[in-house]
Design a protein around this motif. Structure first.
Motif, PDB file in Angstrom:
ATOM      1  N   LEU A   1      51.221 -55.637 -26.973  1.00 28.04           N
ATOM      2  CA  LEU A   1      51.823 -55.241 -28.253  1.00 28.04           C
ATOM      3  C   LEU A   1      52.453 -56.439 -28.952  1.00 28.04           C
ATOM      4  CD1 LEU A   1      53.338 -51.676 -27.715  1.00 28.04           C
ATOM      5  CD2 LEU A   1      50.971 -52.393 -28.059  1.00 28.04           C
ATOM      6  N   GLY A   2      52.738 -57.511 -28.208  1.00 26.62           N
ATOM      7  CA  GLY A   2      53.207 -58.754 -28.825  1.00 26.62           C
ATOM      8  C   GLY A   2      52.105 -59.357 -29.692  1.00 26.62           C
ATOM      9  N   VAL A   3      50.863 -59.295 -29.205  1.00 28.65           N
ATOM     10  CA  VAL A   3      49.723 -59.789 -30.007  1.00 28.65           C
ATOM     11  C   VAL A   3      49.593 -58.935 -31.268  1.00 28.65           C
ATOM     12  CG1 VAL A   3      47.208 -60.057 -30.028  1.00 28.65           C
ATOM     13  CG2 VAL A   3      48.521 -60.737 -27.989  1.00 28.65           C
ATOM     14  N   ILE A   4      49.756 -57.633 -31.088  1.00 27.83           N
ATOM     15  CA  ILE A   4      49.660 -56.725 -32.244  1.00 27.83           C
ATOM     16  C   ILE A   4      50.787 -57.022 -33.237  1.00 27.83           C
ATOM     17  CG2 ILE A   4      50.007 -54.287 -32.883  1.00 27.83           C
ATOM     18  CD1 ILE A   4      48.310 -53.649 -30.291  1.00 27.83           C
ATOM     19  N   ARG A   5      52.012 -57.204 -32.735  1.00 21.60           N
ATOM     20  CA  ARG A   5      53.149 -57.501 -33.631  1.00 21.60           C
ATOM     21  C   ARG A   5      52.911 -58.830 -34.380  1.00 21.60           C
ATOM     22  NH1 ARG A   5      56.437 -54.736 -29.552  1.00 21.60           N
ATOM     23  NH2 ARG A   5      57.349 -53.000 -30.690  1.00 21.60           N
ATOM     24  N   ALA A   6      52.405 -59.824 -33.638  1.00 20.21           N
ATOM     25  CA  ALA A   6      52.177 -61.128 -34.270  1.00 20.21           C
ATOM     26  C   ALA A   6      51.089 -61.024 -35.339  1.00 20.21           C
ATOM     27  CB  ALA A   6      51.790 -62.166 -33.217  1.00 20.21           C
ATOM     28  N   ALA A   7      50.065 -60.208 -35.077  1.00 17.65           N
ATOM     29  CA  ALA A   7      48.995 -60.033 -36.072  1.00 17.65           C
ATOM     30  C   ALA A   7      49.565 -59.375 -37.329  1.00 17.65           C
ATOM     31  CB  ALA A   7      47.859 -59.190 -35.479  1.00 17.65           C
ATOM     32  N   VAL A   8      50.427 -58.393 -37.156  1.00 19.14           N
ATOM     33  CA  VAL A   8      51.059 -57.726 -38.311  1.00 19.14           C
ATOM     34  C   VAL A   8      51.921 -58.740 -39.066  1.00 19.14           C
ATOM     35  CG1 VAL A   8      52.743 -55.952 -38.981  1.00 19.14           C
ATOM     36  CG2 VAL A   8      50.991 -55.433 -37.252  1.00 19.14           C
ATOM     37  N   GLU A   9      52.706 -59.540 -38.309  1.00 21.27           N
ATOM     38  CA  GLU A   9      53.573 -60.547 -38.950  1.00 21.27           C
ATOM     39  C   GLU A   9      52.750 -61.588 -39.711  1.00 21.27           C
ATOM     40  OE1 GLU A   9      56.024 -62.065 -35.742  1.00 21.27           O
ATOM     41  OE2 GLU A   9      56.856 -60.059 -35.411  1.00 21.27           O
ATOM     42  N   ALA A  10      51.500 -61.815 -39.222  1.00 20.75           N
ATOM     43  CA  ALA A  10      50.626 -62.794 -39.895  1.00 20.75           C
ATOM     44  C   ALA A  10      49.931 -62.171 -41.117  1.00 20.75           C
ATOM     45  CB  ALA A  10      49.588 -63.322 -38.913  1.00 20.75           C
TER      46      ALA A  10
ATOM     47  N   ASP B   1      58.492 -49.454 -35.243  1.00 21.75           N
ATOM     48  CA  ASP B   1      58.270 -50.692 -35.992  1.00 21.75           C
ATOM     49  C   ASP B   1      57.369 -50.487 -37.214  1.00 21.75           C
ATOM     50  OD1 ASP B   1      59.830 -52.277 -34.439  1.00 21.75           O
ATOM     51  OD2 ASP B   1      58.237 -53.607 -33.736  1.00 21.75           O
ATOM     52  N   ASP B   2      57.062 -49.226 -37.532  1.00 19.32           N
ATOM     53  CA  ASP B   2      56.195 -48.907 -38.677  1.00 19.32           C
ATOM     54  C   ASP B   2      54.800 -49.519 -38.566  1.00 19.32           C
ATOM     55  OD1 ASP B   2      58.019 -47.297 -40.053  1.00 19.32           O
ATOM     56  OD2 ASP B   2      59.033 -49.071 -40.853  1.00 19.32           O
ATOM     57  N   ILE B   3      54.308 -49.675 -37.345  1.00 21.99           N
ATOM     58  CA  ILE B   3      52.923 -50.140 -37.153  1.00 21.99           C
ATOM     59  C   ILE B   3      52.065 -48.887 -36.974  1.00 21.99           C
ATOM     60  CG2 ILE B   3      51.358 -51.443 -35.635  1.00 21.99           C
ATOM     61  CD1 ILE B   3      53.761 -53.297 -35.006  1.00 21.99           C
ATOM     62  N   PRO B   4      51.015 -48.728 -37.811  1.00 20.85           N
ATOM     63  CA  PRO B   4      50.224 -47.502 -37.743  1.00 20.85           C
ATOM     64  C   PRO B   4      49.645 -47.266 -36.350  1.00 20.85           C
ATOM     65  CG  PRO B   4      49.563 -48.843 -39.625  1.00 20.85           C
ATOM     66  CD  PRO B   4      50.523 -49.661 -38.819  1.00 20.85           C
ATOM     67  N   VAL B   5      49.892 -46.090 -35.783  1.00 22.67           N
ATOM     68  CA  VAL B   5      49.407 -45.794 -34.437  1.00 22.67           C
ATOM     69  C   VAL B   5      48.873 -44.374 -34.393  1.00 22.67           C
ATOM     70  CG1 VAL B   5      51.771 -45.193 -33.628  1.00 22.67           C
ATOM     71  CG2 VAL B   5      49.986 -45.773 -31.970  1.00 22.67           C
ATOM     72  N   THR B   6      47.713 -44.232 -33.723  1.00 21.98           N
ATOM     73  CA  THR B   6      47.093 -42.925 -33.536  1.00 21.98           C
ATOM     74  C   THR B   6      46.949 -42.698 -32.037  1.00 21.98           C
ATOM     75  OG1 THR B   6      45.869 -43.187 -35.593  1.00 21.98           O
ATOM     76  CG2 THR B   6      45.019 -41.548 -34.037  1.00 21.98           C
ATOM     77  N   LEU B   7      47.482 -41.597 -31.582  1.00 23.92           N
ATOM     78  CA  LEU B   7      47.444 -41.282 -30.151  1.00 23.92           C
ATOM     79  C   LEU B   7      46.151 -40.542 -29.810  1.00 23.92           C
ATOM     80  CD1 LEU B   7      48.957 -41.064 -27.409  1.00 23.92           C
ATOM     81  CD2 LEU B   7      49.962 -38.928 -28.269  1.00 23.92           C
ATOM     82  N   ILE B   8      45.500 -40.970 -28.721  1.00 22.12           N
ATOM     83  CA  ILE B   8      44.330 -40.223 -28.237  1.00 22.12           C
ATOM     84  C   ILE B   8      44.515 -39.928 -26.742  1.00 22.12           C
ATOM     85  CG2 ILE B   8      42.729 -41.208 -29.935  1.00 22.12           C
ATOM     86  CD1 ILE B   8      41.593 -42.953 -27.588  1.00 22.12           C
ATOM     87  N   CYS B   9      43.847 -38.878 -26.268  1.00 20.78           N
ATOM     88  CA  CYS B   9      43.814 -38.642 -24.824  1.00 20.78           C
ATOM     89  C   CYS B   9      42.859 -39.674 -24.217  1.00 20.78           C
ATOM     90  CB  CYS B   9      43.321 -37.226 -24.526  1.00 20.78           C
ATOM     91  SG  CYS B   9      44.388 -35.972 -25.239  1.00 20.78           S
ATOM     92  N   ASP B  10      43.055 -39.995 -22.965  1.00 22.65           N
ATOM     93  CA  ASP B  10      42.264 -41.056 -22.328  1.00 22.65           C
ATOM     94  C   ASP B  10      40.759 -40.795 -22.438  1.00 22.65           C
ATOM     95  OD1 ASP B  10      44.675 -42.212 -21.580  1.00 22.65           O
ATOM     96  OD2 ASP B  10      44.734 -41.110 -19.698  1.00 22.65           O
ATOM     97  N   ASN B  11      40.379 -39.517 -22.313  1.00 23.56           N
ATOM     98  CA  ASN B  11      38.947 -39.205 -22.297  1.00 23.56           C
ATOM     99  C   ASN B  11      38.306 -39.219 -23.685  1.00 23.56           C
ATOM    100  OD1 ASN B  11      40.333 -36.973 -23.111  1.00 23.56           O
ATOM    101  ND2 ASN B  11      39.548 -35.582 -21.548  1.00 23.56           N
ATOM    102  N   MET B  12      39.045 -39.637 -24.711  1.00 24.36           N
ATOM    103  CA  MET B  12      38.487 -39.707 -26.068  1.00 24.36           C
ATOM    104  C   MET B  12      38.040 -41.131 -26.433  1.00 24.36           C
ATOM    105  SD  MET B  12      41.368 -37.317 -27.824  1.00 24.36           S
ATOM    106  CE  MET B  12      41.644 -35.648 -27.183  1.00 24.36           C
ATOM    107  N   ALA B  13      38.371 -42.100 -25.585  1.00 23.17           N
ATOM    108  CA  ALA B  13      38.133 -43.507 -25.942  1.00 23.17           C
ATOM    109  C   ALA B  13      36.639 -43.804 -26.152  1.00 23.17           C
ATOM    110  CB  ALA B  13      38.715 -44.427 -24.877  1.00 23.17           C
TER     111      ALA B  13
END
Ligand code: MRU
Length: 343
Positions: free
Chosen positions: A169-178, A206-218
């Protein structure tokens, strides 16, 4: 960030109780090392780096308690083994214990009060360095991502799993910050629901768009072309690049390979176990059957059946596109690239 995973206040360790999230935000305060070790076992604090940092603070507390003991060194030996017995898979725990032990033995001729003060400083340094490592991984990792990206993650490798900011999630946060447009899919991560309870909570905070899925939906999500990259954390990485992480990570890696989606692992150098050659040597924790057959006290399976509950699995290096560390990005062959990063 609106919360602290862990904090050091007036010689006490405070932990946000992760078993209560996202329903309640409760901080627990510790001044007895055995209680810190119990908090690790009970998953009040979890996630490889967070366990390592908590154990370091726990040992700083133990050193203070040892000042009242008959024999300072034997009290500390006991404390090292209590922490080493908490959880077997995340190597950061053993790395943190070892660093504290080495600090203490480098000062063995000094008065116990001097050693205790040095151990407190060492734990604070480990805490600070963990956040710095996450920031470094963030910038290396963000550079690998396109300007608009849909990312799937598994478990919680966020601020809650570290001293702050997070690995995956640090990579994700840094991408958002970039300034990148990032959309995250979080696997719910049965059976302990770290994805549903923790990852979606901290990203939403942190207001980062997130969508929850069950594991078997990936798999279906990938088939529909909705995932551009997978990013996960790690609990232990062998010298050859095999990665132990939360149970289900291996399945996600196979799915990513089948759909030609890059599969990134983000982890600090302290997660790499240079003492082992392959993932086969990584001990895999098995946890209580009740995590599978009940949730929140509600029974979800019949009594008397067989249950298997490994907490982690190992993803072979061949499925890993790159390992993002705080010292740079490693790619195959990992035997060479990880060794170069060791320095
Ligand atoms: O059982 P947990 O919740 O401690 O497992 C955590 C994970 O598997 C994380 O993905 C891993 O520790 C990386 S955290 C930066």
């Amino acid at each position: 960030m609106s919360f602290d995973t862990l904090r050091w206040r007036d010689g006490r360790l405070e932990l946000i109780d992760q078993t209560l999230l996202p329903v309640e935000e409760v901080y627990r305060s510790y001044d007895d090392y055995r209680e810190v070790a119990k908090a690790i076992v009970d998953m009040i604090v979890r996630g490889a780096p967070a366990i390592g940092v908590s154990a370091a603070y726990g040992l700083a507390i133990a050193a203070r308690q040892a000042l009242e003991a008959e024999n300072f060194s034997s009290y500390m030996e006991e404390a090292y083994s209590v922490f080493a017995a908490t959880r077997p898979t995340a190597v950061n725990l053993f790395w943190g214990i070892e660093r504290m032990r080495q600090k203490a033995s480098s000062l063995q001729d000094m008065a116990p009060s001097v050693i205790a003060a040095a151990l407190e400083e060492e734990a604070i340094a480990i805490d600070r360095e963990d956040v710095e490592a996450n920031r470094a991984m963030g910038s290396y990792g963000a550079a690998l991502l396109p300007d608009a990206v849909n990312i799937l993650t598994h478990c919680n490798a966020g601020a809650l799993a570290t001293a702050g900011y997070g690995t995956a999630l640090g990579v994700i946060r840094a991408a958002v910050e970039a300034g990148k447009r990032v959309n995250v899919y979080a696997d719910e991560t049965r059976p302990f629901l770290q994805g549903a309870r923790l990852t979606s909570w901290e990203l939403h905070e942190d207001d980062i768009p997130v969508t929850l899925i069950c594991d078997n939906m990936a798999g279906y999500l990938m088939k529909l072309g909705k995932v551009d990259a997978v990013i996960v954390g790690a609990d232990r990485i062998a010298s050859n690049g095999d990665v132990a992480n939360k149970i289900g990570t291996y399945s996600v890696a196979l799915l990513a390979k089948a759909h030609s989606i890059p599969f990134y692992v983000s982890a600090p150098i302290s997660t790499i176990d240079y003492a082992i050659s392959t993932g086969e040597e990584i001990p895999i924790e098995e946890r209580s059957h009740l995590e599978v057959t009940e949730w929140g006290g509600v029974v979800t399976a019949p009594k008397g059946i067989g249950v298997w509950n490994p907490a982690f699995d190992v993803t072979p290096a061949e499925y890993v596109t790159a390992i993002i560390t705080d010292r740079g990005v490693a790619t195959a062959p990992y035997g060479d690239s990880l060794l170069r990063l060791k320095g």
